[in-house]
Motif scaffolding. Structure first.
Motif, PDB file in Angstrom:
ATOM      1  N   GLY A  78     -31.023  14.327   7.232  1.00 39.80           N
ATOM      2  CA  GLY A  78     -32.264  15.091   7.341  1.00 39.80           C
ATOM      3  C   GLY A  78     -32.363  16.248   6.371  1.00 39.80           C
ATOM      4  N   PHE A  79     -31.680  16.141   5.219  1.00 39.16           N
ATOM      5  CA  PHE A  79     -31.667  17.179   4.184  1.00 39.16           C
ATOM      6  C   PHE A  79     -31.111  18.499   4.718  1.00 39.16           C
ATOM      7  N   LEU A  80     -30.143  18.357   5.591  1.00 41.89           N
ATOM      8  CA  LEU A  80     -29.449  19.482   6.209  1.00 41.89           C
ATOM      9  C   LEU A  80     -28.773  20.360   5.163  1.00 41.89           C
ATOM     10  N   LEU A  81     -28.911  21.692   5.309  1.00 38.82           N
ATOM     11  CA  LEU A  81     -28.103  22.634   4.544  1.00 38.82           C
ATOM     12  C   LEU A  81     -26.743  22.737   5.219  1.00 38.82           C
ATOM     13  N   GLY A 100     -36.102  16.292  -1.648  1.00 41.16           N
ATOM     14  CA  GLY A 100     -35.913  15.164  -0.755  1.00 41.16           C
ATOM     15  C   GLY A 100     -37.236  14.574  -0.321  1.00 41.16           C
ATOM     16  N   ARG A 101     -37.214  13.292   0.062  1.00 40.53           N
ATOM     17  CA  ARG A 101     -38.411  12.610   0.549  1.00 40.53           C
ATOM     18  C   ARG A 101     -38.020  11.728   1.733  1.00 40.53           C
ATOM     19  N   ASP A 124     -41.701  15.921   2.549  1.00 36.86           N
ATOM     20  CA  ASP A 124     -41.003  16.313   1.334  1.00 36.86           C
ATOM     21  C   ASP A 124     -40.248  17.613   1.596  1.00 36.86           C
ATOM     22  N   PHE A 125     -39.054  17.726   1.001  1.00 37.29           N
ATOM     23  CA  PHE A 125     -38.193  18.889   1.189  1.00 37.29           C
ATOM     24  C   PHE A 125     -37.776  19.452  -0.165  1.00 37.29           C
ATOM     25  N   GLU A 126     -37.592  20.764  -0.198  1.00 33.25           N
ATOM     26  CA  GLU A 126     -37.029  21.392  -1.380  1.00 33.25           C
ATOM     27  C   GLU A 126     -36.121  22.532  -0.972  1.00 33.25           C
ATOM     28  N   TRP A 127     -34.901  22.537  -1.537  1.00 33.81           N
ATOM     29  CA  TRP A 127     -33.996  23.682  -1.446  1.00 33.81           C
ATOM     30  C   TRP A 127     -33.912  24.310  -2.829  1.00 33.81           C
TER      31      TRP A 127
END
Length: 358
Positions: A32-35, A149-150, A167-170
């Motif tokens: 899940g695009f976890l930090l 991420g998508r 959509d995700f962005e770090w």
């Protein structure tokens, strides 16, 4: 590898020459695009954990998909999990013979994983922190300080209404850590949506009692107890109470246990602003969100730990619960077909130059 995908390492490139700054971070696209964790440079030059998490090899062992990791539970035990399409707790009718509950949402019944609950005998079990905790996401890294991420979430495995893509962005920018999440309703009916983030911020001094929290919230959600941590449907005023963190310099945590949802948030320049200050370490963290839909901040600060989880989120705990009086805005957004909504959180470290003033 975590969740079948490599860990993505971020490196800050435009760091300030001096003072505290986030310098590096690690992200798990397979969960899940976890930090996973983030490194923080203090004013002394020492590098410490800013967001608490284990090294990737240890994280992979914890995030093993076993019984304790059911529905991705362990993803919100460290680091900073992204929460969608709801944050916090949702209670419902237990389904016999299955770790599921049934919940009525917008006149539809859905089944959610019953992945958390109280530990006391007979305590309620419920759904916790969304449906992407174990979701694999496509990803790319266009630069060393950025990861994208998508997730084509659809109806979240048949467990939610409508259809979503996310959509995700770090980013590591100028010493700050920045998360952006964008959700779009690609279905034919309204999409109920509650986004959140669950970061564990370290107290580098290791001295919890003197750490200070500034949180300009007029209310907190009353809970039945700190085992189930379920709302009673009442909002309590924070003014003059032990939960009043509105002062400009915040309030020491002292011996106050926190697992509380704060709401009726004041805004500063259109943003929700929360500060965690560790005077003994000469460090402060400013957590801000310009997202209008952020109606709540959950704070988790157990007495025997040296971290504080500060969770900006759309919704209150149990947003569909019958305990809430009619007409209560529990924070869930309703995204029309074709509409998009963005969520942003920025964490900026700052130097505390006169700790004796606190």
């Amino acid at each position: 590898m975590i969740g079948g995908a490599p860990v993505v390492a971020l490196q800050g490139r435009d760091l300030p020459a001096a003072g505290p700054a986030f310098t590096a971070a690690e992200v798990a696209p397979g969960r899940g695009f976890l930090l996973l964790r983030a490194a923080l440079r203090l004013s002394s030059g020492q590098t410490v954990d800013g967001v608490v998490g284990p090294p990737p090899a240890q994280a992979a062992q914890m995030l093993d998909g076993g019984p304790e990791d059911f529905a991705g539970n362990r993803a919100f035990s460290f680091g900073g999990a992204i929460l969608a399409p709801y944050a916090n707790r949702i209670r419902g009718r237990e389904v016999a013979g299955a770790r599921q509950i049934e919940v009525e949402i917008d006149n539809r019944v859905v089944r959610l994983p019953s992945n958390w609950g109280g530990k006391a005998p007979g305590a309620a079990q419920y759904a916790m922190h969304g449906l992407i905790l174990d979701a694999p996401t496509a990803w790319e890294q266009p630069s060393p300080d950025r990861a994208l991420g998508r997730l084509d979430a659809g109806d979240f495995g048949g467990r939610w209404l409508s259809q979503a893509e996310m959509d995700f962005e770090w980013r590591l920018q100028g010493g700050a850590l920045i998360l952006t999440v964008s959700a779009r309703n690609i279905g034919a009916e309204p999409l109920p949506l509650g986004l959140g983030w669950h970061p564990y911020f370290a107290l580098p001094s290791g001295q919890r009692a003197q750490a200070r929290l500034r949180l300009p919230a007029a209310s907190r959600v009353e809970v039945d107890d700190y085992d189930q941590v379920l709302p009673t449907g009442r909002l309590l005023s924070t003014a003059g109470s032990a939960y009043d963190f509105t002062a400009q310099q915040g309030r020491p945590l002292g011996a106050l246990y926190l697992d509380d949802c704060f709401t009726n948030l004041a805004h500063e320049d259109g943003r929700v602003v929360v500060e965690l200050i560790d005077p003994a370490a000469g460090l402060g963290l400013r957590v801000t969100s310009p997202t209008p839909q952020v109606k709540a901040v959950q704070v988790y600060a157990p007495l025997d730990q040296t971290f504080v989880a500060i969770e900006p989120q759309f919704n209150l705990a149990d947003p569909f619960g019958a305990v809430w009086p009619a007409g209560t805005d529990t924070g869930m957004a309703r995204l029309p077909p074709g509409a998009r909504l963005a969520y942003e959180v920025r964490v900026e470290p700052f130097e505390v130059r006169n700790p004796a003033n606190f």
